[in-house]
Structures are given as structure tokens and as C-alpha cells.
Design a protein around this motif. Structure first.
Motif, PDB file in Angstrom:
ATOM      1  N   LEU A 122       2.571 -45.821 -18.151  1.00 35.05           N
ATOM      2  CA  LEU A 122       2.537 -46.190 -17.041  1.00 35.05           C
ATOM      3  C   LEU A 122       1.717 -47.062 -16.116  1.00 35.05           C
ATOM      4  CD1 LEU A 122       4.396 -42.566 -15.882  1.00 35.05           C
ATOM      5  CD2 LEU A 122       5.424 -44.967 -16.752  1.00 35.05           C
ATOM      6  N   LYS A 123       0.916 -47.183 -16.794  1.00 34.20           N
ATOM      7  CA  LYS A 123      -0.232 -47.827 -16.234  1.00 34.20           C
ATOM      8  C   LYS A 123       0.075 -49.306 -14.873  1.00 34.20           C
ATOM      9  CE  LYS A 123      -2.931 -50.564 -19.317  1.00 34.20           C
ATOM     10  NZ  LYS A 123      -4.537 -50.257 -20.065  1.00 34.20           N
ATOM     11  N   HIS A 124       0.621 -49.569 -15.680  1.00 32.83           N
ATOM     12  CA  HIS A 124       0.957 -50.900 -14.743  1.00 32.83           C
ATOM     13  C   HIS A 124       2.566 -51.118 -13.887  1.00 32.83           C
ATOM     14  CE1 HIS A 124      -1.841 -53.384 -17.594  1.00 32.83           C
ATOM     15  NE2 HIS A 124      -1.171 -53.007 -18.124  1.00 32.83           N
ATOM     16  N   ARG A 125       3.292 -49.673 -13.954  1.00 37.55           N
ATOM     17  CA  ARG A 125       4.093 -49.678 -13.219  1.00 37.55           C
ATOM     18  C   ARG A 125       4.415 -49.456 -11.741  1.00 37.55           C
ATOM     19  NH1 ARG A 125       8.066 -47.116 -17.011  1.00 37.55           N
ATOM     20  NH2 ARG A 125       8.888 -46.424 -15.256  1.00 37.55           N
ATOM     21  N   LYS A 126       4.427 -49.404 -11.210  1.00 35.52           N
ATOM     22  CA  LYS A 126       3.931 -49.691  -9.732  1.00 35.52           C
ATOM     23  C   LYS A 126       5.375 -48.561  -9.236  1.00 35.52           C
ATOM     24  CE  LYS A 126       4.327 -54.105  -8.969  1.00 35.52           C
ATOM     25  NZ  LYS A 126       3.786 -54.479  -9.960  1.00 35.52           N
ATOM     26  N   ILE A 127       4.299 -47.238  -7.829  1.00 29.45           N
ATOM     27  CA  ILE A 127       4.244 -46.172  -7.594  1.00 29.45           C
ATOM     28  C   ILE A 127       5.897 -45.837  -6.725  1.00 29.45           C
ATOM     29  CG2 ILE A 127       3.951 -45.910  -4.912  1.00 29.45           C
ATOM     30  CD1 ILE A 127       2.311 -43.643  -7.440  1.00 29.45           C
ATOM     31  N   ARG A 128       6.724 -46.700  -6.682  1.00 27.38           N
ATOM     32  CA  ARG A 128       8.341 -46.719  -6.392  1.00 27.38           C
ATOM     33  C   ARG A 128       9.530 -46.978  -7.921  1.00 27.38           C
ATOM     34  NH1 ARG A 128       7.358 -51.860  -4.786  1.00 27.38           N
ATOM     35  NH2 ARG A 128       8.835 -53.537  -6.652  1.00 27.38           N
ATOM     36  N   GLU A 129       9.100 -47.056  -8.966  1.00 33.62           N
ATOM     37  CA  GLU A 129       9.779 -47.157 -10.333  1.00 33.62           C
ATOM     38  C   GLU A 129       9.122 -46.072 -10.654  1.00 33.62           C
ATOM     39  OE1 GLU A 129       8.537 -51.715 -10.592  1.00 33.62           O
ATOM     40  OE2 GLU A 129       7.944 -49.945 -12.137  1.00 33.62           O
ATOM     41  N   LEU A 130       8.525 -44.734 -10.710  1.00 35.20           N
ATOM     42  CA  LEU A 130       8.008 -43.426 -10.848  1.00 35.20           C
ATOM     43  C   LEU A 130       8.761 -42.411 -10.652  1.00 35.20           C
ATOM     44  CD1 LEU A 130       4.244 -43.731 -11.467  1.00 35.20           C
ATOM     45  CD2 LEU A 130       6.094 -44.376 -12.811  1.00 35.20           C
ATOM     46  N   SER A 131       9.018 -41.092 -11.376  1.00 34.21           N
ATOM     47  CA  SER A 131       9.917 -40.085 -10.935  1.00 34.21           C
ATOM     48  C   SER A 131       8.719 -38.898 -10.069  1.00 34.21           C
ATOM     49  CB  SER A 131      10.273 -39.131 -11.997  1.00 34.21           C
ATOM     50  OG  SER A 131       9.268 -38.563 -12.908  1.00 34.21           O
ATOM     51  N   GLY A 132       9.267 -37.938  -9.122  1.00 33.23           N
ATOM     52  CA  GLY A 132       8.800 -37.187  -8.716  1.00 33.23           C
ATOM     53  C   GLY A 132       7.503 -36.906  -9.953  1.00 33.23           C
ATOM     54  N   GLY A 133       7.374 -36.292 -10.802  1.00 31.62           N
ATOM     55  CA  GLY A 133       6.859 -35.608 -11.845  1.00 31.62           C
ATOM     56  C   GLY A 133       5.463 -36.762 -12.306  1.00 31.62           C
ATOM     57  N   GLN A 134       6.113 -37.593 -12.066  1.00 30.82           N
ATOM     58  CA  GLN A 134       5.141 -39.089 -13.511  1.00 30.82           C
ATOM     59  C   GLN A 134       4.195 -38.717 -11.477  1.00 30.82           C
ATOM     60  OE1 GLN A 134       7.890 -41.565 -13.858  1.00 30.82           O
ATOM     61  NE2 GLN A 134       7.647 -40.781 -16.025  1.00 30.82           N
ATOM     62  N   ARG A 135       4.500 -38.920 -10.707  1.00 26.26           N
ATOM     63  CA  ARG A 135       3.754 -39.472  -9.297  1.00 26.26           C
ATOM     64  C   ARG A 135       2.911 -38.691  -9.547  1.00 26.26           C
ATOM     65  NH1 ARG A 135       7.944 -41.669  -4.836  1.00 26.26           N
ATOM     66  NH2 ARG A 135       8.881 -43.424  -6.710  1.00 26.26           N
ATOM     67  N   GLN A 136       2.969 -37.241  -9.526  1.00 24.24           N
ATOM     68  CA  GLN A 136       1.918 -36.662  -9.502  1.00 24.24           C
ATOM     69  C   GLN A 136       0.816 -36.296  -9.720  1.00 24.24           C
ATOM     70  OE1 GLN A 136       2.791 -35.304  -6.553  1.00 24.24           O
ATOM     71  NE2 GLN A 136       2.601 -33.556  -6.053  1.00 24.24           N
ATOM     72  N   ARG A 137       1.414 -36.710 -11.502  1.00 29.98           N
ATOM     73  CA  ARG A 137       0.190 -37.109 -12.598  1.00 29.98           C
ATOM     74  C   ARG A 137      -0.519 -37.960 -12.351  1.00 29.98           C
ATOM     75  NH1 ARG A 137       2.963 -37.780 -17.762  1.00 29.98           N
ATOM     76  NH2 ARG A 137       5.235 -37.050 -16.590  1.00 29.98           N
ATOM     77  N   VAL A 138      -0.195 -39.265 -11.708  1.00 33.72           N
ATOM     78  CA  VAL A 138      -0.379 -39.879 -10.979  1.00 33.72           C
ATOM     79  C   VAL A 138      -1.865 -39.750 -10.339  1.00 33.72           C
ATOM     80  CG1 VAL A 138      -0.656 -42.867  -9.737  1.00 33.72           C
ATOM     81  CG2 VAL A 138       0.727 -41.978 -11.631  1.00 33.72           C
ATOM     82  N   LEU A 139      -1.099 -38.886  -8.823  1.00 33.57           N
ATOM     83  CA  LEU A 139      -1.774 -38.432  -8.305  1.00 33.57           C
ATOM     84  C   LEU A 139      -3.150 -37.626  -8.581  1.00 33.57           C
ATOM     85  CD1 LEU A 139       0.048 -37.719  -5.198  1.00 33.57           C
ATOM     86  CD2 LEU A 139      -0.975 -39.814  -5.225  1.00 33.57           C
ATOM     87  N   LEU A 140      -2.608 -36.325  -9.642  1.00 31.96           N
ATOM     88  CA  LEU A 140      -3.917 -35.825  -9.990  1.00 31.96           C
ATOM     89  C   LEU A 140      -4.878 -36.338 -11.211  1.00 31.96           C
ATOM     90  CD1 LEU A 140      -2.047 -32.725 -12.188  1.00 31.96           C
ATOM     91  CD2 LEU A 140      -4.230 -32.862 -11.101  1.00 31.96           C
ATOM     92  N   ALA A 141      -4.999 -37.434 -11.463  1.00 32.50           N
ATOM     93  CA  ALA A 141      -5.880 -38.162 -12.220  1.00 32.50           C
ATOM     94  C   ALA A 141      -6.400 -38.902 -11.478  1.00 32.50           C
ATOM     95  CB  ALA A 141      -4.581 -39.900 -13.016  1.00 32.50           C
ATOM     96  N   ARG A 142      -5.678 -39.251 -10.429  1.00 35.33           N
ATOM     97  CA  ARG A 142      -6.969 -40.253  -9.432  1.00 35.33           C
ATOM     98  C   ARG A 142      -7.293 -38.863  -8.612  1.00 35.33           C
ATOM     99  NH1 ARG A 142      -4.622 -42.753  -3.693  1.00 35.33           N
ATOM    100  NH2 ARG A 142      -4.355 -40.202  -3.071  1.00 35.33           N
ATOM    101  N   ALA A 143      -7.379 -37.943  -8.784  1.00 32.16           N
ATOM    102  CA  ALA A 143      -7.817 -35.935  -7.710  1.00 32.16           C
ATOM    103  C   ALA A 143      -9.013 -36.241  -9.371  1.00 32.16           C
ATOM    104  CB  ALA A 143      -6.948 -35.161  -8.286  1.00 32.16           C
TER     105      ALA A 143
END
Ligand SMILES: Nc1ncnc2c1ncn2[C@@H]1O[C@H](COP(=O)(O)OP(=O)(O)O)[C@@H](O)[C@H]1O
Ligand SMILES: [Mg+2]
Length: 236
Positions: A122-143
């Protein structure tokens, strides 16, 4: 934490809390909405200052220890119109006040964390294009890109569908960091935590949850658990 209290103005939210968290702990903080869970996490992060008492992390003040903590806040306001993509968000975890540019190493760490959180595709996707679960995994990866020794997760599975929740819990369980997970949903107790604290102004700690709560054929009995929690809750 020693004799920790906190008030918003005259409204006392946390009262005389004592708690030790040890290396490798996976601590669940449960309790009703408005019980003070998020406030307690903000005190740990130095975003709020105690009204009384103190917190030491690795023997230091919370402000000195802040860099060692990865945080997944309960509420995040994404500007959905921003053209930022997933890898940019994860890279933000490498930012420090002194740093102006990302190095090769920063990019490699961000990539590794996206792989670990299974969002590399998903690395080139925009945040608005993601599901709630995918978004949380992005934020976890950032943390995680911060390479923290402690992870604080405030309601990481709220508003995620059951499959997405399972996936987040499985990923969290696999992480070696000391973890503190906040939830108003007692499902969290079935997902590999080793200690539980119930927070409702005061804090009640349940060490060694395997023996605190009876197991039936290897599972916690949910009703007994609820009774137990209720009987140990603050009455006001
Ligand atoms: N910024 C604030 N100003 C005043 N009161 C607040 C603020 N944030 C939270 N509170 C109050 O503090 C109490 C605890 O809130 P919070 O820590 O968010 O609880 P929880 O995360 O357990 O739901 C609630 O009564 C809430 O309304
Ligand atoms: Mg909260």
C-alpha cells in the motif's frame, strides 16, 4: 508512577495511582469511557503534567524518555485532502526536531516496518484510500519506525471490523517491545496481554491474569471476568 493524581481544573480524573511497568510487559488498561485512560497515557507521554505525584521512565523524567516511546493516539485528524502517501506517513516516525532530511537508513527502516505491518503493497496509496484497519497498521508502522522501547496504543482497534481487529492484535502480540494497550473492550484480555489494570479514577491492578481469572478449557470465562471487574470498580 507514584501517588499520581491529575485534575482538569477542579475535575479530578485520576487519584493517587501507583503502578510499576516492567520490561517486556504487555499491559492492558481497561475501564469505562471517561475513566481516565487516555489522560493516564498523556501523562506518561509528558503531554500533560501531574497535579501531584511523579512518573519515572528508565529512571528519567517523562520528557527525557519521550524518544523511547512510540504512541498510537486514540484520535487522529487526518487531512484527507493532503497528497501524502503511506510511505511518507511511516517516514514521519523517523523525524526528530534536529533532522531536516531523511537518510538511506531512515528509508530502509520505514520499509522494514511497512513489511512487518503488512502494508508494503500500500506504500504509494493515499491515506483516504485505506480501510480503518489498514490505517491503524500505517500508524503502527510509523510508531515503530521511531524504534521505540515502549509502545503506547490508545484504543487501536476501536472502529475496526472483527477481522481487522484480529490482525492488529496478532501483529501487536508479535512485537517484542514493552506495550501498554488501552481499551474499553475487554476482548483485549484474550489477546496475549500479561497484566491488566482497571482505571476508573483509581487504578486496580490484576497481575498474572492467568491465575486471577479462572480458565475454562483454556479460555477465560467472560462472565466471571466481568463480575470480577465490576466488584473492583470505583463506585463514584
Ligand atoms: N481536555 C480536557 N479538558 C477537560 N476535561 C477533560 C479533557 N479531556 C478529558 N476530560 C475529562 O476527563 C475524564 C477522563 O477522560 P479520558 O482520559 O479521555 O477517559 P477515557 O480515555 O478513559 O475515556 C472525562 O470525564 C473527560 O470528560
Ligand atoms: Mg480514551
Amino acid at each position: 508512577m507514584r501517588h499520581l493524581s491529575f485534575s482538569y481544573g477542579t475535575h479530578e480524573v485520576l487519584k493517587d495511582i501507583d503502578l510499576d511497568i516492567y520490561k517486556g510487559d504487555y499491559l492492558a488498561i481497561i475501564g469505562p469511557n471517561g475513566g481516565g485512560k487516555t489522560t493516564l497515557m498523556k501523562l506518561l507521554l509528558g503531554l500533560l503534567t501531574p497535579t501531584a505525584g511523579e512518573i519515572r521512565i528508565f529512571g528519567k523524567s517523562v520528557l527525557e524518555a519521550r524518544r523511547q516511546i512510540g504512541y498510537l493516539p486514540q484520535y487522529i485528524n487526518f487531512n484527507m485532502d493532503m497528497p501524502i502517501n503511506v510511505s511518507d506517513i511511516v517516514l514521519q516516525g523517523r523525524l526528530t526536531p534536529e533532522k531536516l532530511f531523511y537518510s538511506r537508513k531512515d528509508r530502509d527502516i520505514a520499509t522494514a516496518k511497512m513489511e512487518q505491518m503488512r502494508i508494503i503493497h500500500l506504500k504509494h496509496r493515499k491515506i483516504r484510500e485505506l480501510s480503518g484497519g489498514q490505517r491503524q497498521r500505517v500508524l503502527l508502522a510509523r510508531a515503530l519506525a521511531k524504534e521505540p522501547r515502549i509502545l503506547i496504543l490508545d484504543e487501536p482497534t476501536a472502529s475496526i471490523d472483527p477481522d481487522g481487529q484480529k490482525e492488529i492484535y496478532a501483529l501487536l502480540k508479535s512485537l517484542p517491545q514493552t506495550k501498554i494497550i488501552v481499551s474499553h473492550d475487554i476482548q483485549v484480555l484474550f489477546e496475549g496481554v500479561n497484566r491488566v489494570a482497571h482505571v476508573n479514577k483509581q487504578l486496580y491492578l490484576h497481575d498474572n491474569i492467568d491465575t486471577t481469572f479462572k480458565r475454562k478449557e483454556g479460555h477465560f470465562c467472560e462472565m466471571e471476568l466481568l463480575d470480577y471487574i465490576k466488584s473492583h470498580s470505583c463506585s463514584n
